[in-house]
Design an enzyme around this catalytic site. Structure first.
Site, PDB file in Angstrom:
ATOM      1  N   ASN A   1     -10.370  -2.894   2.602  1.00  0.00           N
ATOM      2  CA  ASN A   1     -10.042  -2.935   1.169  1.00  0.00           C
ATOM      3  C   ASN A   1     -11.315  -2.682   0.374  1.00  0.00           C
ATOM      4  O   ASN A   1     -12.407  -2.621   0.938  1.00  0.00           O
ATOM      5  CB  ASN A   1      -9.492  -4.315   0.790  1.00  0.00           C
TER       6      ASN A   1
ATOM      7  N   HIS B   1       0.830  -1.224   0.000  1.00  0.00           N
ATOM      8  CA  HIS B   1       0.000   0.000   0.000  1.00  0.00           C
ATOM      9  C   HIS B   1       0.861   1.270   0.000  1.00  0.00           C
ATOM     10  O   HIS B   1       0.528   2.255   0.673  1.00  0.00           O
ATOM     11  CB  HIS B   1      -0.962   0.020   1.199  1.00  0.00           C
TER      12      HIS B   1
END
Ligand code: NDP
Length: 475
Positions: A125, A53
């Protein structure tokens, strides 16, 4: 009058254009500390990027609770009428900090709620499931998404080798390769808490919960060709879209919903409700409306407020807690640990991470410790000097756990295919065609024995799935 430039020690500068040299053309002097300070600071402008990420965008906003769910939770942040400031950081998973936004990848949807009872972080997510269910495999999985240690290139072979040897990945692989695998923007994705968490009510009763944030803007996606055309011109398409939408007053919103399972329902469920590769079917566990999330404030400084933002599922508040989900258990450790390494031991004292409530710990010292507390003899616990103490009223109800400690085979008797089949059958023929061709493109250069092993998994979902992929591959 304009302010005068200073060193970090506050000493005023007479010249910020010309370094100090011996003669007009001559070498520089060591005593030009202002030059040394500028260069030394520049060398330290980056902190380690996140291992996963790394590329992200974020904004502040509010969570508004419009419905009464007090029968499930006593958390003040989830009570009807409550408004709580929130920070959301969206991201791709695999690409480095400079990677393009419009790539086929899962999107991170990390939320920090600055509640009256301390920070609550939900590290979600845009997909309700994940590739693996046991964190023992997480470093291996991430290695397949990153660069090959020899070629320094990303490897389709590594990805499909791992996936084809890990049948539990097929649900998430199908979502990733579907039309939803490249979102048009961060405003056009759903957010899922993904893990099962617990809610605890005022009577100290526990319920299992899934958190959902459904985009009010609607799901919008890009095809591979559309994404390629965007990336060729703009690697920051999602950052730009989020920043400009908020700047223009077009604030993105999400509908906040939950699904609930009682402890009895969880024991009777035909699947493991703590398995991150599974969803809770809506029919059996209907969505319950809770409120709305809005983003309406861009960060003032990207580095301070987004790059240094440190989310961790270990941050929970009374009325919200963990579950036996093996992936969640590991993330509770690894997120906070990543920030201690990446940002520093005292990362939670930075303004973006700091809760709005008083913090009382017995932690001492450490690099970059900026807290000067009032002098006190209470620097250990227990003590006789009126230091902060524990409060048993915050105890959670006991959680009954059974079984002997062992390394249980999580693949033994686990049905990886029914829920993937349900998703495949939901897709219209256009979506299925996209799924097949996205998979075929992503398999470019993968050796036939790995392709065949993966096709055998598609076959277990549905013969039509395997046939479609084979046709797209020209097999
Ligand atoms: P439902 O028909 O009630 O729900 C289907 C869900 O699938 C909807 O939330 C829909 O989202 C979502 N969806 C549609 N296309 C895609 C796609 N390409 N990628 C990801 N999600 C998609 O059925 P069930 O609850 O019984 O679930 C059936 C299957 O749907 C599951 O096996 C799972 O794969 C998928 N799914 C289920 C979710 C859940 O929490 N139950 C959540 C997300 C997906 P939307 O409403 O936004 O169109």
């Amino acid at each position: 009058m304009k302010k005068v430039i200073t060193t970090t020690a506050g000493n005023k500068l007479s010249d910020n254009q010309n370094s100090l040299s011996t003669g007009k053309r001559g070498p520089l002097l060591m005593q030009d500390y202002q030059l040394l300070e500028k260069l030394a600071h520049q060398n330290r402008e980056r902190i380690p990027e996140r291992v996963v990420h790394a590329k992200g965008s974020g904004a502040f906003g509010a969570l508004n609770i419009t419905e009464d769910i007090s029968r499930y939770t006593k958390a003040s942040v989830l009570q009807k009428g409550e408004t709580t400031r929130v920070l959301i950081r969206f991201s791709t998973v695999a690409g480095e900090r400079g990677a393009a936004d419009a790539e086929r990848d899962v999107r991170g949807f990390a939320m920090k709620f600055y509640t009256k009872e301390g920070n609550w972080d939900l590290v979600g997510n845009n997909t309700p499931v994940f590739f693996i269910r046991d964190a023992y495999k997480f470093p291996d999985f991430i290695h397949t998404q990153k660069r090959h240690p020899h070629s320094n290139l990303r490897s389709n072979t590594a990805m499909w080798d791992f996936w084809s040897l890990s049948p539990e990945s097929i649900h998430q692989v199908t979502i990733l390769m579907s039309d939803r695998g490249i979102p048009k923007s961060y405003r056009h994705i759903n957010g899922y808490g993904s893990h099962t968490y617990s809610l605890i009510n005022a009577k100290n009763e526990r319920f299992w919960v899934k958190f959902h944030f459904k985009t009010v803007q609607g799901i919008r996606t890009l095809t591979n060709r559309e994404a390629e055309a965007i990336v060729a011109k703009d690697r920051e398409s999602n950052q730009r879209d989020l920043f400009e939408s908020i700047k223009n007053g077009d604030y993105p919103k999400w509908k906040f919903q939950i699904q609930i399972m009682t402890e009895e329902q969880a024991s009777a469920a035909p699947f493991n409700p703590f398995d991150l590769t599974k969803v809770w079917p809506h029919k059996e566990y209907p969505m319950i409306d809770v409120g709305e999330l809005i983003l309406n404030e861009n960060p003032k400084n990207y580095f301070n407020e987004i790059e240094q933002a440190s989310f961790s599922p270990s941050n929970i508040v009374p009325g919200i807690s963990f579950s036996p989900d093996k992936m969640l258990q590991a993330r509770v450790f690894s997120y906070a640990d990543a920030h201690r390494y990446r940002v520093g031991t005292h990362y939670e004292t930075l303004p973006v991470n700091r809760p709005i409530v008083e913090v009382n710990t017995y932690h001492l010292d450490g690099a970059m410790n900026s807290e000067t507390k009032e002098p006190s003899d209470a620097y250990y616990e227990p003590n006789s000097f009126d230091g902060p103490v524990e409060d048993k009223s915050f105890a959670e109800p006991p959680l009954a756990i059974e079984g002997a400690a062992d390394r249980y085979d999580h693949r033994d008797g686990n049905d990886d295919f029914s829920q993937t089949r349900a998703l495949f059958e939901l897709m219209g023929s256009y979506q299925k065609e996209q799924l097949f061709s996205n998979i075929a493109e992503a398999m470019d250069g993968v050796p036939p024995h790995i392709v065949n092993r993966q096709i055998a998994l598609f076959e277990k979902v549905s013969p039509a799935y395997a046939e479609g992929v084979k046709k797209a591959l020209g097999i």
